[in-house]
Design a protein around this motif. Structure first.
Motif, PDB file in Angstrom:
ATOM      1  N   PHE A  74      -3.702   5.083  14.810  1.00  0.00           N
ATOM      2  CA  PHE A  74      -2.482   5.114  14.014  1.00  0.00           C
ATOM      3  C   PHE A  74      -2.796   5.562  12.591  1.00  0.00           C
ATOM      4  O   PHE A  74      -3.847   5.221  12.043  1.00  0.00           O
ATOM      5  N   PRO A  75      -1.885   6.313  11.969  1.00  0.00           N
ATOM      6  CA  PRO A  75      -2.056   6.594  10.535  1.00  0.00           C
ATOM      7  C   PRO A  75      -1.831   5.321   9.727  1.00  0.00           C
ATOM      8  O   PRO A  75      -1.311   4.330  10.237  1.00  0.00           O
ATOM      9  N   TRP A  76      -2.223   5.360   8.461  1.00  0.00           N
ATOM     10  CA  TRP A  76      -2.067   4.195   7.601  1.00  0.00           C
ATOM     11  C   TRP A  76      -0.804   4.336   6.771  1.00  0.00           C
ATOM     12  O   TRP A  76      -0.442   5.430   6.349  1.00  0.00           O
ATOM     13  N   LYS A  77      -0.129   3.226   6.554  1.00  0.00           N
ATOM     14  CA  LYS A  77       1.023   3.200   5.659  1.00  0.00           C
ATOM     15  C   LYS A  77       0.688   2.322   4.461  1.00  0.00           C
ATOM     16  O   LYS A  77      -0.116   1.392   4.558  1.00  0.00           O
ATOM     17  N   LYS A  78       1.305   2.627   3.325  1.00  0.00           N
ATOM     18  CA  LYS A  78       1.007   1.910   2.086  1.00  0.00           C
ATOM     19  C   LYS A  78       2.281   1.307   1.519  1.00  0.00           C
ATOM     20  O   LYS A  78       3.301   1.982   1.395  1.00  0.00           O
ATOM     21  N   LEU A  79       2.216   0.026   1.189  1.00  0.00           N
ATOM     22  CA  LEU A  79       3.300  -0.685   0.522  1.00  0.00           C
ATOM     23  C   LEU A  79       2.797  -1.123  -0.848  1.00  0.00           C
ATOM     24  O   LEU A  79       1.604  -1.387  -1.024  1.00  0.00           O
ATOM     25  N   TYR A  80       3.689  -1.205  -1.824  1.00  0.00           N
ATOM     26  CA  TYR A  80       3.223  -1.565  -3.158  1.00  0.00           C
ATOM     27  C   TYR A  80       4.295  -2.331  -3.919  1.00  0.00           C
ATOM     28  O   TYR A  80       5.490  -2.293  -3.593  1.00  0.00           O
ATOM     29  N   SER A  81       3.839  -3.037  -4.934  1.00  0.00           N
ATOM     30  CA  SER A  81       4.719  -3.724  -5.876  1.00  0.00           C
ATOM     31  C   SER A  81       4.089  -3.602  -7.256  1.00  0.00           C
ATOM     32  O   SER A  81       2.865  -3.697  -7.399  1.00  0.00           O
ATOM     33  N   GLY A  96       1.179  -5.192 -20.337  1.00  0.00           N
ATOM     34  CA  GLY A  96       0.365  -4.463 -19.386  1.00  0.00           C
ATOM     35  C   GLY A  96       1.088  -4.340 -18.053  1.00  0.00           C
ATOM     36  O   GLY A  96       2.186  -4.864 -17.857  1.00  0.00           O
ATOM     37  N   THR A  97       0.453  -3.646 -17.124  1.00  0.00           N
ATOM     38  CA  THR A  97       1.058  -3.406 -15.815  1.00  0.00           C
ATOM     39  C   THR A  97       0.069  -3.795 -14.723  1.00  0.00           C
ATOM     40  O   THR A  97      -1.125  -3.504 -14.821  1.00  0.00           O
ATOM     41  N   VAL A  98       0.578  -4.462 -13.696  1.00  0.00           N
ATOM     42  CA  VAL A  98      -0.223  -4.805 -12.518  1.00  0.00           C
ATOM     43  C   VAL A  98       0.459  -4.187 -11.302  1.00  0.00           C
ATOM     44  O   VAL A  98       1.646  -4.413 -11.067  1.00  0.00           O
ATOM     45  N   ARG A  99      -0.296  -3.416 -10.557  1.00  0.00           N
ATOM     46  CA  ARG A  99       0.215  -2.779  -9.343  1.00  0.00           C
ATOM     47  C   ARG A  99      -0.642  -3.241  -8.166  1.00  0.00           C
ATOM     48  O   ARG A  99      -1.878  -3.146  -8.209  1.00  0.00           O
ATOM     49  N   VAL A 100       0.006  -3.752  -7.142  1.00  0.00           N
ATOM     50  CA  VAL A 100      -0.681  -4.208  -5.936  1.00  0.00           C
ATOM     51  C   VAL A 100      -0.250  -3.320  -4.776  1.00  0.00           C
ATOM     52  O   VAL A 100       0.946  -3.166  -4.513  1.00  0.00           O
ATOM     53  N   GLU A 101      -1.224  -2.731  -4.108  1.00  0.00           N
ATOM     54  CA  GLU A 101      -0.966  -1.870  -2.958  1.00  0.00           C
ATOM     55  C   GLU A 101      -1.655  -2.462  -1.734  1.00  0.00           C
ATOM     56  O   GLU A 101      -2.796  -2.915  -1.811  1.00  0.00           O
ATOM     57  N   ILE A 102      -0.966  -2.461  -0.616  1.00  0.00           N
ATOM     58  CA  ILE A 102      -1.563  -2.906   0.645  1.00  0.00           C
ATOM     59  C   ILE A 102      -1.391  -1.803   1.677  1.00  0.00           C
ATOM     60  O   ILE A 102      -0.305  -1.245   1.831  1.00  0.00           O
ATOM     61  N   SER A 103      -2.480  -1.472   2.343  1.00  0.00           N
ATOM     62  CA  SER A 103      -2.480  -0.429   3.367  1.00  0.00           C
ATOM     63  C   SER A 103      -2.723  -1.077   4.723  1.00  0.00           C
ATOM     64  O   SER A 103      -3.644  -1.893   4.884  1.00  0.00           O
ATOM     65  N   LEU A 104      -1.888  -0.705   5.706  1.00  0.00           N
ATOM     66  CA  LEU A 104      -1.958  -1.250   7.059  1.00  0.00           C
ATOM     67  C   LEU A 104      -1.805  -0.116   8.068  1.00  0.00           C
ATOM     68  O   LEU A 104      -1.229   0.929   7.743  1.00  0.00           O
ATOM     69  N   PRO A 105      -2.286  -0.303   9.298  1.00  0.00           N
ATOM     70  CA  PRO A 105      -2.003   0.698  10.337  1.00  0.00           C
ATOM     71  C   PRO A 105      -0.498   0.816  10.552  1.00  0.00           C
ATOM     72  O   PRO A 105       0.208  -0.194  10.641  1.00  0.00           O
ATOM     73  N   ASP A 106      -0.006   2.043  10.617  1.00  0.00           N
ATOM     74  CA  ASP A 106       1.430   2.280  10.772  1.00  0.00           C
ATOM     75  C   ASP A 106       1.816   2.149  12.241  1.00  0.00           C
ATOM     76  O   ASP A 106       2.252   3.100  12.888  1.00  0.00           O
ATOM     77  N   ALA A 107       1.645   0.935  12.776  1.00  0.00           N
ATOM     78  CA  ALA A 107       1.970   0.641  14.169  1.00  0.00           C
ATOM     79  C   ALA A 107       3.333  -0.041  14.234  1.00  0.00           C
ATOM     80  O   ALA A 107       3.739  -0.721  13.287  1.00  0.00           O
ATOM     81  N   PRO A 108       4.076   0.116  15.347  1.00  0.00           N
ATOM     82  CA  PRO A 108       5.397  -0.518  15.445  1.00  0.00           C
ATOM     83  C   PRO A 108       5.331  -2.033  15.441  1.00  0.00           C
ATOM     84  O   PRO A 108       6.284  -2.699  15.057  1.00  0.00           O
ATOM     85  N   ALA A 109       4.210  -2.610  15.871  1.00  0.00           N
ATOM     86  CA  ALA A 109       4.051  -4.066  15.882  1.00  0.00           C
ATOM     87  C   ALA A 109       2.570  -4.389  15.785  1.00  0.00           C
ATOM     88  O   ALA A 109       1.720  -3.628  16.246  1.00  0.00           O
ATOM     89  N   LEU A 110       2.263  -5.540  15.168  1.00  0.00           N
ATOM     90  CA  LEU A 110       0.883  -5.983  15.010  1.00  0.00           C
ATOM     91  C   LEU A 110       0.767  -7.408  15.542  1.00  0.00           C
ATOM     92  O   LEU A 110       1.582  -8.264  15.205  1.00  0.00           O
TER      93      LEU A 110
END
Length: 222
Positions: A74-81, A96-110
């Motif tokens: 699966f490709p990876w998807k990235k979510l951020y805040s 200042g600025t804080v950015r948090v990114e999480i990358s997960l496999p772009d699967a329909p379910a985990l």
């Protein structure tokens, strides 16, 4: 909890579905203690009680090898805040600025009960400052905001949200479905990569005589 028992019903290589079918029937039985109460449910004004028994089937791969190989396709998807932060509630000036990114496999379910590969990036950016201010910052003093340096400073959990809609009325509730980081979770196999701070200029071409302005950027990966 009145009773909690588990049993292994199937392991890889033991049984397979019959030809022409993808359904494998597994028969089992177990004896409940004699002193268990029967199932029941009662609800009254501002009170309720119930005794409920349930069966749950869980697919587990202790090594996680097959699951990891499947997720690798699966490709990876990235979510951020991203949020602005200050040193104190009443402090003025730039934040200042804080950015948090999480990358997960772009699967329909985990699946919940297996190791899921993930990457957490925490990027912190200081308030804009001149090059002179940046050089005057003491080397032993951390820049603000500082990124986390260990996984024990992170909390990473999965929230299950339930929404109820009935006759125009709305209600919702959250419950923790799984914990990955935080609250004494073991993270011995978690890799940590901390990068040195990097100076990023704000203006590509500063005006004649104007001092260069920029920001310090730090990056932590887990």
């Amino acid at each position: 909890m009145l009773v909690n028992t588990s049993r292994v019903l199937w392991t890889h290589g033991t049984e397979y579905p019959p030809p022409g079918s993808d359904i494998l029937r597994l028969f089992f039985r177990f004896k409940l203690p004699d002193n268990l109460p029967p199932s029941m449910h009662y609800a009254g004004h501002l009170k309720s009680a119930s005794v409920v028994y349930s069966l749950e089937t869980v697919g587990c791969d202790p090594a996680g090898g097959q699951l990891r190989r499947t997720l690798s396709y699966f490709p990876w998807k990235k979510l951020y805040s991203e949020k602005k932060v200050r040193k104190g509630f009443w402090r003025h000036g730039y934040s200042g600025t804080v950015r948090v990114e999480i990358s997960l496999p772009d699967a329909p379910a985990l699946p919940l009960f297996a190791k899921i590969p993930y990457i957490i990036d925490v990027i912190t950016t200081t308030a804009p400052l001149t090059r002179g201010q940046a050089n005057a910052h003491p080397a032993h003093k951390a820049i603000f905001p500082p990124p986390p340096t260990t996984s024990s400073e992170l909390t990473f959990n999965l929230i299950r949200r339930t929404v109820l809609l009935a006759k125009g009325r709305y209600d919702s509730g959250d419950i923790e479905a799984a914990w990955f980081l935080g609250f004494a979770r073991r993270t011995a196999d978690l890799e940590t990569d901390l990068l040195e701070k990097e100076w990023v200029t704000v203006d590509d071409a500063p005006r004649s005589g104007a001092e260069e302005r920029g920001m310090w950027v730090k990056w932590a990966r887990f």
